[in-house]
Design an enzyme around this catalytic site. Structure first.
Site: not given
Length: 372
Positions: A241, A283
């Site tokens: 991300i 992430e």
């Protein structure tokens, strides 16, 4: 408790008992017919009437009445019908032959039938029916009046009582064993559920419900072995991300967790059932594809990237996030560590050349890796 199954089993067992009673009728009729062969002359007609026709009609009437009761009544009342039927059959056999030779054997039948139901109340009911049948026969049968005294009758009653008490003890012991067995199975079931749950917790990420880092590497190694042995296609995609630290700093970790969860759901929704999806760490997510071509795997990760970029997040004020992706196709003898490093390098390139893109390791990089 499943009452439908209980009623079904009760009806099935009662049907078996009733079939047994019909067998008694058939056997009795057959034995009397055999005995008829030894009877000659005028006595044969009397024998047929007294010991074949009349008994058969009486027993047949009892069984037909039982069949009717079983069809009309449902549930536990069928059990009481079977106990009463067994008592009537016993009394009929003793009364028809006008002899006490069959008395004890016949009158034990109701109690034996009640044991079949494994229920104390029905055992007590069977004992009461047996005693009532005994004293009724004593009142109406001359043979019993002539042969049995009050003391003998009392002795037989006590004998039936003792037999009923022993049967009750067996039922109580059986219930105790059943309770212990049920406790044992429930304990084992709870332990099994707990073990399954603990195993799931050890293999999955609590936030996203995807597989965790350790499980990913275990599965990754097995897929590499399958490729080396059977040339099973294997593709690896690493998904990160973009600007996730900024999201946490600006909107807080709770918002960051919500973004991680929704991105995980999006990844899972855009891959086929054979894909292995894991939260690799922080992430970053990892997807292992198998049994598809590299082109199909590439299309899947591009679909993931596009869907993520268009997905609004309430926690971010309606804004969306983007992901960068590195994806590679495993080639024989690459090795797990080298292949993972190549895909990670592709992800690094995607992150540092604009983000929100998918990068494939260049052929030169793959070739150099294979020569190294």
């Amino acid at each position: 408790m499943n009452y439908e199954n209980l009623d079904y089993n009760r009806a099935r067992w009662n049907r078996m008992l009733l079939n047994g009673f019909w067998s008694i009728l058939i056997i009795t009729f057959f034995l009397e017919c055999l005995y008829l062969l030894t009877v000659a002359g005028v006595a044969r007609t009397t024998f047929i009437t007294e010991y074949i026709v009349r008994p058969t009609i009486i027993l047949l009437g009892i069984l037909l009445a039982a069949e009717t009761g079983i069809k009309l009544l449902r549930g536990k009342y069928q059990d009481y019908i079977m106990i009463i039927t067994s008592s009537l059959l016993s009394a009929a056999i003793v009364y028809i032959h006008d002899t006490i030779n069959y008395l004890l054997l016949a009158l034990f039948l109701p109690v034996m039938v009640s044991i079949f139901y494994f229920h104390m109340r029905k055992l007590v009911f069977a004992f009461c029916v047996t005693i009532a049948t005994l004293y009724t026969l004593y009142a109406v049968m001359p043979a019993m009046n002539a042969y049995l005294t009050a003391v003998s009758l009392t002795t037989i009653s006590i004998m039936f009582l003792l037999f009923t008490l022993i049967a009750g003890g067996i039922l109580m012991r059986g219930r105790e064993l059943m309770a212990n067995l049920q406790t044992y199975f429930e304990t084992n079931r709870d332990l099994l559920v707990k073990n399954v749950w603990m195993d799931k917790l050890s293999k999955t990420d609590a936030l996203t419900d995807l597989y965790n880092h350790i499980t990913f590497h275990e599965f990754f190694e097995r897929l590499i072995e399958q490729h080396e042995c059977n040339e099973v296609p294997v593709q690896l995609a690493l998904i990160d991300i973009d600007n996730f630290k900024q999201i946490n700093d600006t909107y807080g970790h709770r918002a960051g967790d919500a973004v991680l969860t929704r991105v995980a759901e999006t990844i899972r929704a855009n891959v086929n059932v054979n894909a292995f999806v894991a939260r690799y760490g922080g992430e970053e997510f990892a997807v292992l594809f198998t049994d598809i071509t590299f082109e199909e795997a590439y299309e899947a990760v591009e679909s993931i990237r596009n869907h993520v970029s268009r997905l609004p997040h309430e926690q971010l004020g309606g804004r969306s996030v983007t992901v960068s992706i590195g994806i590679g196709d495993y080639a024989r003898n690459d090795g797990k560590e080298r292949f993972f490093h190549l895909v990670d390098e592709a992800l690094y390139e995607a992150k540092h050349t604009g983000k929100n893109k998918t990068v494939v390791p260049s052929k030169d990089t793959m070739h150099a890796s294979q020569l190294a």
